[in-house]
Design a protein around this motif. Structure first.
Motif, short mmCIF file in Angstrom:
data_model
loop_
_atom_site.label_atom_id
_atom_site.label_comp_id
_atom_site.label_asym_id
_atom_site.label_seq_id
_atom_site.Cartn_x
_atom_site.Cartn_y
_atom_site.Cartn_z
N MET A 1 47.72 82.70 15.64
CA MET A 1 47.83 81.51 16.57
C MET A 1 49.14 81.77 17.80
N SER A 2 49.81 82.53 17.86
CA SER A 2 50.85 82.76 17.96
C SER A 2 51.23 82.64 19.66
N ASP A 3 49.68 82.61 20.30
CA ASP A 3 50.03 82.97 21.67
C ASP A 3 48.59 81.91 21.84
N GLU A 4 48.55 81.06 21.11
CA GLU A 4 47.55 79.62 21.57
C GLU A 4 48.88 78.80 21.10
N GLN A 5 48.66 76.92 21.44
CA GLN A 5 49.15 76.13 21.81
C GLN A 5 49.61 75.23 20.45
N PRO A 6 50.48 75.66 19.68
CA PRO A 6 50.06 74.69 18.23
C PRO A 6 49.51 73.68 18.57
N VAL A 7 48.63 72.81 17.12
CA VAL A 7 48.00 71.82 16.79
C VAL A 7 48.90 70.92 16.87
N ARG A 8 48.65 69.56 17.51
CA ARG A 8 49.41 68.52 17.04
C ARG A 8 48.58 67.67 16.17
N LEU A 9 50.06 67.24 15.05
CA LEU A 9 49.50 66.62 13.95
C LEU A 9 50.25 65.47 14.54
N HIS A 10 49.19 64.44 15.05
CA HIS A 10 50.01 63.13 14.95
C HIS A 10 49.83 62.12 13.61
N CYS A 11 50.82 61.84 13.38
CA CYS A 11 50.76 60.56 11.67
C CYS A 11 51.13 59.54 12.72
N PHE A 12 50.79 58.71 11.55
CA PHE A 12 51.00 57.29 11.70
C PHE A 12 51.63 56.86 10.63
N ALA A 13 53.04 56.43 10.44
CA ALA A 13 53.25 55.57 9.24
C ALA A 13 52.92 54.72 8.58
N HIS A 14 53.03 53.73 7.42
CA HIS A 14 52.06 52.92 6.61
C HIS A 14 53.75 51.43 6.97
N SER A 15 54.10 51.84 8.26
CA SER A 15 54.53 50.26 8.25
C SER A 15 55.41 50.39 9.60
N ALA A 16 55.79 49.52 10.07
CA ALA A 16 56.46 49.82 11.70
C ALA A 16 57.45 49.83 11.66
N GLY A 17 57.87 50.76 12.53
CA GLY A 17 59.61 51.02 11.69
C GLY A 17 59.56 52.28 10.98
N SER A 18 58.75 52.91 10.36
CA SER A 18 58.91 54.27 9.32
C SER A 18 58.77 55.46 10.22
N VAL A 19 58.52 55.71 10.99
CA VAL A 19 58.59 56.94 12.02
C VAL A 19 59.44 57.96 11.13
N PRO A 20 60.65 57.85 10.90
CA PRO A 20 61.87 59.31 10.00
C PRO A 20 61.35 59.13 9.23
N ALA A 21 60.00 58.52 8.25
CA ALA A 21 59.27 58.66 7.14
C ALA A 21 58.97 60.84 7.03
N PHE A 22 58.99 61.06 8.33
CA PHE A 22 57.93 62.23 8.92
C PHE A 22 59.35 63.52 9.52
N GLY A 23 60.57 62.96 9.46
CA GLY A 23 61.43 63.77 9.75
C GLY A 23 61.79 65.17 9.06
N HIS A 24 60.94 65.26 8.31
CA HIS A 24 61.38 66.28 7.45
C HIS A 24 60.04 66.90 7.00
N TRP A 25 59.06 66.53 8.44
CA TRP A 25 57.41 67.38 7.74
C TRP A 25 57.57 68.80 8.33
N ALA A 26 58.14 68.55 9.67
CA ALA A 26 57.72 70.34 10.24
C ALA A 26 58.52 71.51 9.74
N ALA A 27 59.32 71.26 8.68
CA ALA A 27 60.25 72.66 7.84
C ALA A 27 59.43 72.41 6.89
N HIS A 28 58.18 71.67 6.42
CA HIS A 28 56.87 72.31 5.58
C HIS A 28 55.45 72.13 5.76
#
Length: 244
Positions: free
Chosen positions: A1-28
């Protein structure tokens, strides 16, 4: 998949203002996956507009234009209903939808019997009911803090009720054919997955992870699982089965 666009994983959090909950995901999530947190609308929507419609007005434009490649939606808790609403709206508009809809930490849509109408309830009524349910601490020295966050909490509850009502309504165009991945915590009753089979005409898969329902924060298992699911979903879209 190195020559292809990455798959975008759009993450909807459990409440408004909880977007930082996904901050560590890119590493895993692993290679070939781009984590894109999606903010839920908070307080302050226009009068006369349902919370469901306000959500779609805010979020749907992210997915109606040309996409760089296959993408996946993941919704956690309240975010699961938001991701479903987006998937259904794209289907209703005859627009391409996600390669996979994944949901976690969210029971089948229902409005708790004890919860009053959020739009009409007073602050005191909401705090009384939520403390009885264990959603917030009982009235104490933390009362000032609770009242400070109550507008956001009220907006989340109103959005949840509106999305639950929409999810229970039959879709005029029928259910989409999007593949559905239901992620539950260990010990969750099987009806958490069974109650979602009416959401799609596509395949439904269930995966169980250890830990409490809010395993979105800090853990590695959930982003790793979704990273693998993204790569599989993208491969199936990019390499359709031969006909004949």
């Amino acid at each position: 998949m190195s020559d292809e666009q990455p798959v975008r994983l759009h993450c909807f959090a459990h409440s408004a203002g909880s977007v930082p909950a996904f901050g560590h995901w890119a590493a895993h999530t692993g290679p070939g996956v781009e984590v894109v947190p999606v903010a839920l609308p908070g307080a302050g929507r226009r009068p006369g507009t349902s919370a469901h419609d306000a959500l779609l007005a805010d979020v749907l434009p992210l997915f109606t234009g040309p996409q760089p490649g296959p993408y996946v939606l993941y919704g956690h808790g309240l975010g699961a209903l938001a991701a479903l609403a987006v998937t259904r709206a794209l289907h209703e508009a005859a627009l391409p939808g996600p390669a996979l809809l994944a949901v976690g930490a969210c029971p089948p849509p229902r409005v708790p019997r004890e919860l009053p109408d959020v739009a009409a309830a007073t602050d005191a009524e909401l705090l009384h009911v939520l403390s009885a349910e264990g959603a917030v601490p009982p009235a104490s020295d933390e009362g000032i803090l609770l009242r400070a966050v109550l507008p956001l909490l009220r907006a989340d509850l109103e959005l949840a009720q509106s999305l639950q009502q929409a999810a229970r309504r039959p879709a005029p165009a029928g259910a989409p054919a999007t593949a559905l991945l239901v992620i539950t915590a260990a010990g969750s009753p099987p009806e958490l997955a069974d109650g979602r089979r009416q959401w799609t005409q596509g395949p439904v898969r269930t995966r169980t992870l250890p830990g409490r329902p809010f395993y979105v924060r800090g853990g590695r298992e959930l982003p790793r699982l979704l990273g693998r699911a993204c790569r599989v979903a993208a491969r199936l879209v990019r390499e359709p089965a031969p006909v004949g």
